[in-house]
Design a protein around this motif. Structure first.
Motif, PDB file in Angstrom:
ATOM      1  N   UNK A  26      28.026  40.820  20.554  1.00  0.00           N
ATOM      2  CA  UNK A  26      28.470  41.617  19.756  1.00  0.00           C
ATOM      3  C   UNK A  26      29.155  42.897  20.466  1.00  0.00           C
ATOM      4  N   UNK A  27      28.166  43.225  21.561  1.00  0.00           N
ATOM      5  CA  UNK A  27      28.917  44.191  22.715  1.00  0.00           C
ATOM      6  C   UNK A  27      30.340  44.026  23.048  1.00  0.00           C
ATOM      7  N   UNK A  28      30.774  42.911  23.618  1.00  0.00           N
ATOM      8  CA  UNK A  28      31.843  42.401  24.012  1.00  0.00           C
ATOM      9  C   UNK A  28      32.981  42.732  22.855  1.00  0.00           C
ATOM     10  N   UNK A  29      32.676  42.510  21.687  1.00  0.00           N
ATOM     11  CA  UNK A  29      33.585  42.604  20.434  1.00  0.00           C
ATOM     12  C   UNK A  29      33.741  44.265  20.288  1.00  0.00           C
ATOM     13  N   UNK A  30      32.541  44.936  20.305  1.00  0.00           N
ATOM     14  CA  UNK A  30      32.573  46.221  20.218  1.00  0.00           C
ATOM     15  C   UNK A  30      33.644  46.969  21.239  1.00  0.00           C
ATOM     16  N   UNK A  31      33.572  46.358  22.497  1.00  0.00           N
ATOM     17  CA  UNK A  31      33.908  46.845  23.705  1.00  0.00           C
ATOM     18  C   UNK A  31      35.493  46.812  23.314  1.00  0.00           C
ATOM     19  N   UNK A  32      35.862  45.409  23.075  1.00  0.00           N
ATOM     20  CA  UNK A  32      37.347  45.102  22.837  1.00  0.00           C
ATOM     21  C   UNK A  32      37.903  46.105  21.916  1.00  0.00           C
ATOM     22  N   UNK A  33      37.252  46.354  20.728  1.00  0.00           N
ATOM     23  CA  UNK A  33      37.761  47.519  19.816  1.00  0.00           C
ATOM     24  C   UNK A  33      38.083  48.676  20.257  1.00  0.00           C
ATOM     25  N   UNK A  34      37.096  49.256  21.313  1.00  0.00           N
ATOM     26  CA  UNK A  34      37.092  50.552  21.799  1.00  0.00           C
ATOM     27  C   UNK A  34      38.236  50.531  22.865  1.00  0.00           C
ATOM     28  N   UNK A  35      38.414  49.354  23.795  1.00  0.00           N
ATOM     29  CA  UNK A  35      39.567  49.329  24.791  1.00  0.00           C
ATOM     30  C   UNK A  35      40.775  49.481  23.940  1.00  0.00           C
ATOM     31  N   UNK A  36      40.960  48.560  22.881  1.00  0.00           N
ATOM     32  CA  UNK A  36      42.505  48.451  22.221  1.00  0.00           C
ATOM     33  C   UNK A  36      42.722  49.843  21.762  1.00  0.00           C
TER      34      UNK A  36
END
Length: 65
Positions: A26-36
């Motif tokens: 879940x954290x990885x997915x949220x971090x991917x959103x923020x990174x994009x």
């Protein structure tokens, strides 16, 4: 009293009632959103404000009742 700016895997796991492995996902997915979106991210942690917005719908404006 200081409030932590970042939320880690332990707290995500506890909040969602899931395993630590799933909390990392879940954290990885949220971090991917923020990174994009152009934000700098920290592996294994997510900003508390972003977490609360995504999971609880909080925003900076109070909701009128």
């Amino acid at each position: 009293m200081k409030t932590n700016y970042m939320i880690g895997v332990e707290e995500v796991s506890e909040e969602l009632g899931v395993s630590k492995g799933h909390a990392y996902k879940v954290i990885r997915e949220l971090n991917d959103e923020l990174s994009r979106k152009g934000f700098i991210v920290v592996a294994g942690k997510i900003p508390r404000a972003y977490w609360e917005t995504k999971f609880y719908g909080y925003n900076s404006e109070p909701v009128a009742m």
